[in-house]
Design an enzyme around this catalytic site. Structure first.
Site, PDB file in Angstrom:
ATOM      1  N   ASN A  23     102.286  21.449  28.583  1.00 17.28           N
ATOM      2  CA  ASN A  23     100.883  21.778  28.834  1.00 17.28           C
ATOM      3  C   ASN A  23     100.712  22.905  29.848  1.00 17.28           C
ATOM      4  O   ASN A  23      99.589  23.394  30.043  1.00 17.28           O
ATOM      5  CB  ASN A  23     100.104  20.520  29.223  1.00 17.28           C
ATOM      6  N   ARG A  92      95.198  21.461  19.125  1.00 15.49           N
ATOM      7  CA  ARG A  92      94.108  21.618  20.063  1.00 15.49           C
ATOM      8  C   ARG A  92      94.258  22.858  20.952  1.00 15.49           C
ATOM      9  O   ARG A  92      93.287  23.501  21.310  1.00 15.49           O
ATOM     10  CB  ARG A  92      94.094  20.354  20.925  1.00 15.49           C
ATOM     11  N   CYS A 116      90.663  14.510  16.614  1.00 18.95           N
ATOM     12  CA  CYS A 116      92.063  14.201  16.329  1.00 18.95           C
ATOM     13  C   CYS A 116      92.252  12.715  16.527  1.00 18.95           C
ATOM     14  O   CYS A 116      91.353  12.020  16.980  1.00 18.95           O
ATOM     15  CB  CYS A 116      93.013  15.053  17.156  1.00 18.95           C
ATOM     16  N   ARG A 121      87.525  15.259  20.035  1.00 17.83           N
ATOM     17  CA  ARG A 121      87.975  16.347  20.915  1.00 17.83           C
ATOM     18  C   ARG A 121      86.936  17.476  20.827  1.00 17.83           C
ATOM     19  O   ARG A 121      87.204  18.546  20.290  1.00 17.83           O
ATOM     20  CB  ARG A 121      89.359  16.876  20.490  1.00 17.83           C
ATOM     21  N   PRO A 122      85.719  17.245  21.336  1.00 18.25           N
ATOM     22  CA  PRO A 122      84.679  18.270  21.203  1.00 18.25           C
ATOM     23  C   PRO A 122      84.989  19.510  22.040  1.00 18.25           C
ATOM     24  O   PRO A 122      85.807  19.462  22.969  1.00 18.25           O
ATOM     25  CB  PRO A 122      83.428  17.569  21.731  1.00 18.25           C
ATOM     26  N   ASP A 124      82.162  21.452  23.010  1.00 18.74           N
ATOM     27  CA  ASP A 124      80.802  21.847  23.410  1.00 18.74           C
ATOM     28  C   ASP A 124      80.761  22.472  24.808  1.00 18.74           C
ATOM     29  O   ASP A 124      80.076  23.471  25.036  1.00 18.74           O
ATOM     30  CB  ASP A 124      79.855  20.629  23.315  1.00 18.74           C
ATOM     31  N   ILE A 327      90.014   8.435  29.226  1.00 18.69           N
ATOM     32  CA  ILE A 327      89.925   9.840  28.819  1.00 18.69           C
ATOM     33  C   ILE A 327      89.727   9.980  27.310  1.00 18.69           C
ATOM     34  O   ILE A 327      88.804  10.668  26.866  1.00 18.69           O
ATOM     35  CB  ILE A 327      91.181  10.643  29.260  1.00 18.69           C
TER      36      ILE A 327
HETATM   37  N1  EPU Z   1      85.559  17.012  26.483  1.00 16.02           N
HETATM   38  C1  EPU Z   1      84.285  17.149  25.972  1.00 16.02           C
HETATM   39  N2  EPU Z   1      83.840  18.393  25.631  1.00 16.02           N
HETATM   40  C2  EPU Z   1      84.593  19.506  25.795  1.00 16.02           C
HETATM   41  C3  EPU Z   1      85.905  19.380  26.334  1.00 16.02           C
HETATM   42  C4  EPU Z   1      86.375  18.102  26.666  1.00 16.02           C
HETATM   43  O1  EPU Z   1      83.559  16.169  25.806  1.00 16.02           O
HETATM   44  O2  EPU Z   1      84.126  20.616  25.481  1.00 16.02           O
HETATM   45  C5  EPU Z   1      86.070  15.661  26.858  1.00 16.02           C
HETATM   46  C6  EPU Z   1      87.199  15.174  25.942  1.00 16.02           C
HETATM   47  O3  EPU Z   1      86.704  14.651  24.747  1.00 16.02           O
HETATM   48  C7  EPU Z   1      87.925  14.161  26.806  1.00 16.02           C
HETATM   49  C8  EPU Z   1      87.728  14.718  28.208  1.00 16.02           C
HETATM   50  O4  EPU Z   1      86.692  15.700  28.123  1.00 16.02           O
HETATM   51  O5  EPU Z   1      87.299  12.908  26.721  1.00 16.02           O
HETATM   52  C9  EPU Z   1      88.960  15.350  28.808  1.00 16.02           C
HETATM   53  O6  EPU Z   1      89.525  16.301  27.924  1.00 16.02           O
HETATM   54  P1  EPU Z   1      90.242  17.603  28.460  1.00 16.02           P
HETATM   55  O7  EPU Z   1      89.383  18.769  28.093  1.00 16.02           O
HETATM   56  O8  EPU Z   1      90.645  17.451  29.889  1.00 16.02           O
HETATM   57  O9  EPU Z   1      91.555  17.597  27.563  1.00 16.02           O
HETATM   58  P2  EPU Z   1      92.228  18.826  26.836  1.00 16.02           P
HETATM   59  O10 EPU Z   1      92.157  20.032  27.666  1.00 16.02           O
HETATM   60  O11 EPU Z   1      91.761  18.897  25.431  1.00 16.02           O
HETATM   61  C10 EPU Z   1      94.593  18.472  27.902  1.00 16.02           C
HETATM   62  C11 EPU Z   1      95.985  18.253  27.428  1.00 16.02           C
HETATM   63  C12 EPU Z   1      96.085  16.863  26.822  1.00 16.02           C
HETATM   64  C13 EPU Z   1      95.731  15.845  27.904  1.00 16.02           C
HETATM   65  C14 EPU Z   1      94.325  16.137  28.450  1.00 16.02           C
HETATM   66  C15 EPU Z   1      93.910  15.228  29.591  1.00 16.02           C
HETATM   67  C16 EPU Z   1      96.839  20.431  26.811  1.00 16.02           C
HETATM   68  C17 EPU Z   1      97.270  21.347  25.729  1.00 16.02           C
HETATM   69  N3  EPU Z   1      96.341  19.253  26.423  1.00 16.02           N
HETATM   70  O12 EPU Z   1      93.758  18.329  26.764  1.00 16.02           O
HETATM   71  O13 EPU Z   1      97.443  16.687  26.437  1.00 16.02           O
HETATM   72  O14 EPU Z   1      95.748  14.550  27.356  1.00 16.02           O
HETATM   73  O15 EPU Z   1      94.270  17.504  28.912  1.00 16.02           O
HETATM   74  O16 EPU Z   1      94.850  15.300  30.603  1.00 16.02           O
HETATM   75  O17 EPU Z   1      96.934  20.735  27.985  1.00 16.02           O
HETATM   76  C18 EPU Z   1      99.215  15.783  25.178  1.00 16.02           C
HETATM   77  O18 EPU Z   1      99.980  16.536  25.803  1.00 16.02           O
HETATM   78  O19 EPU Z   1      99.621  14.867  24.431  1.00 16.02           O
HETATM   79  C19 EPU Z   1      97.763  15.950  25.309  1.00 16.02           C
HETATM   80  C20 EPU Z   1      96.899  15.432  24.456  1.00 16.02           C
END
Ligand code: EPU
Length: 416
Positions: A23, A92, A116, A121-122, A124, A327
């Site tokens: 990540n 993603r 997913c 995984r919105p 917005d 989360i």
């Molecule tokens: N969320 C929204 N709207 C948005 C963006 C996020 O509602 O526009 C919500 C998500 O639905 C979730 C929360 O915010 O409930 C947190 O999501 P976050 O944006 O922090 O996650 P991410 O950036 O999509 C990264 C990692 C994930 C890890 C999460 C949380 C990468 C490539 N992915 O995802 O890693 O679980 O942060 O720590 O960095 C994995 O490695 O298996 C993995 C899924």
């Protein structure tokens, strides 16, 4: 490798090198597009998600090559064009290309990453906050069409410390006009790594790894360099493997400083650790103890990405444990698979109540996603008899070679 066979019940012993962080690698690869130059990314993991991100940046003219574990990316002659999006909806991290490509080219068309299996995984928040910086979005419901003739720095108050949102805003801001401030930013070490890389390429970012990040826009970036930290989730997965089997392992290159919530849990479960410059030594000589209550949170809280491996390990702990997932809504979807192995788990709302059984029993299982798949491997290591896991390609998205690594620790595990 699509299938993994495990003959369980063998204590893990020995040492294993922990790969570089997935990540951290993914947003840094996207960020190479922001600069013209030769970039050096040392200790880059050789995993499916990295190979796919390399395909995407090569489709924009980047030239990439490996020297051992180090990856070099030359972005001197970019040719922005349509992204080769064949897997866009399933990976993603392609969303990071939004901030990077807007910052460098002023426009981008991406497919929506969509939902997913671990939950909705919105995107917005990404769209709303990039709009504040001057991005206009088209109204297509299947593609994100974004244009920004000029990105301008603004002050952002994030609704939640989202990792991807923080990273996208940092990338959009480095070449923007003026100063961007991100309040309530995510504090994950992978964000600090992205900012370290961008600063090495000439960006001006302060506060990375803290809740308030300030980015002063610069005119251009040059080649950057970074050594990626060890992957704290891979290290945590193998640590939990050792907890379920017993034994003693050295997790070489494990970033102990990034694992401050897991390490006390390992102690509470009956493990003992020694942290040295080499990595983490972990021993579990006595029985495996339950832990009353754990909740997943943004860093420095307990990571959602280790929730499934922890759940798998606690299935055969002595006593009752509970884990609350805050989360991702669908991260308990491995529970029916663990129940097939004899686990006693009860889910209520977003809490899993686990009553430890003496031993799980090996059976045929199916991996449905990355961390859940790795958790089934952990369960198989501790189970009696043979475990056969189908559909394992998900696991290779994030683990270079889980069978090689665990075999080095003495596990009887084979992939094909
Ligand atoms: N969320 C929204 N709207 C948005 C963006 C996020 O509602 O526009 C919500 C998500 O639905 C979730 C929360 O915010 O409930 C947190 O999501 P976050 O944006 O922090 O996650 P991410 O950036 O999509 C990264 C990692 C994930 C890890 C999460 C949380 C990468 C490539 N992915 O995802 O890693 O679980 O942060 O720590 O960095 C994995 O490695 O298996 C993995 C899924």
């Amino acid at each position: 490798m699509k299938q993994i066979f495990i003959r369980g019940g063998v204590p893990l012993n020995g040492k294993v090198r922990i790969q570089g962080s997935k990540n951290a690698a993914l947003p840094i690869l996207a960020a190479t597009l922001l600069a013209g130059g030769e970039h050096e990314i040392k200790n880059c993991p050789k995993i499916a998600d990295v190979y796919y991100m390399l395909e995407l940046i090569r489709s924009q003219g980047a030239v990439t090559y490996w020297k051992g574990r180090d990856l070099y990316v030359n972005t001197c002659h970019l040719t922005p064009g349509p992204l080769e999006e064949k897997k866009e909806g399933t990976m993603r991290s392609s969303i990071f290309l939004l901030g990077a490509m807007l910052g460098r080219f002023g426009e981008v068309v991406l497919e929506y990453p969509g939902g997913c299996v671990i939950g909705d995984r919105p995107v917005d928040w990404h769209l709303a906050h990039l709009h504040k910086m001057g991005t206009e979005f088209g109204d297509s419901s299947c593609q994100i069409t974004a244009k920004a003739s000029r990105l301008v720095g603004v002050e952002h108050e994030l609704p939640f410390p989202s990792v991807g949102l923080t990273e996208n805003l940092v990338m959009a801001a480095v070449l923007a006009e003026g100063t961007t401030v991100i309040h309530n930013a995510a504090r994950e070490p992978e964000i600090a790594a992205l900012c370290e890389f961008l600063n090495s390429a000439g960006a001006c970012i302060t506060g990375a790894g803290q809740a308030d990040i300030t980015i002063v826009g610069v005119n251009a970036l040059h080649g950057g360099s970074i050594t990626l930290p060890g992957d704290r989730i891979v290290a945590g997965t193998y640590a939990l493997g050792c907890m379920i089997t017993g034994g003693g392992v050295l997790l070489e290159g494990a970033p102990a400083g990034h694992m401050t919530r897991l390490i006390p849990l390992l102690h509470a479960m009956g493990g003992s650790t020694l942290i040295t410059e080499e990595g983490i030594y972990l021993h579990r000589r006595e029985g495996l103890c339950a832990i009353p209550y754990t909740v997943t949170e943004g860093y420095p809280g307990f990571p959602t990405d280790l929730q499934s491996p922890l759940l798998a390990a606690l299935c055969s702990a002595d006593g009752e444990s509970a884990i609350e997932e805050r989360i991702f809504g669908n991260r308990f979807r491995i529970v029916p698979q663990l129940e097939k192995m004899g686990a006693d788990i009860h889910i209520k709302d977003n809490v899993a109540y686990i009553r430890g059984v003496e031993k799980l029993q090996g059976t045929t299982l199916k991996a449905e996603e990355l961390r859940g798949g790795a958790a089934l491997v952990i369960a198989g290591l501790g189970a009696g008899g043979e475990t056969y896991i189908e559909n394992c390609s998900h696991i290779y998205r994030g683990y270079e070679n889980i069978c090689r690594d665990l075999s080095e620790l003495g596990a009887r595990i084979y992939g094909e």
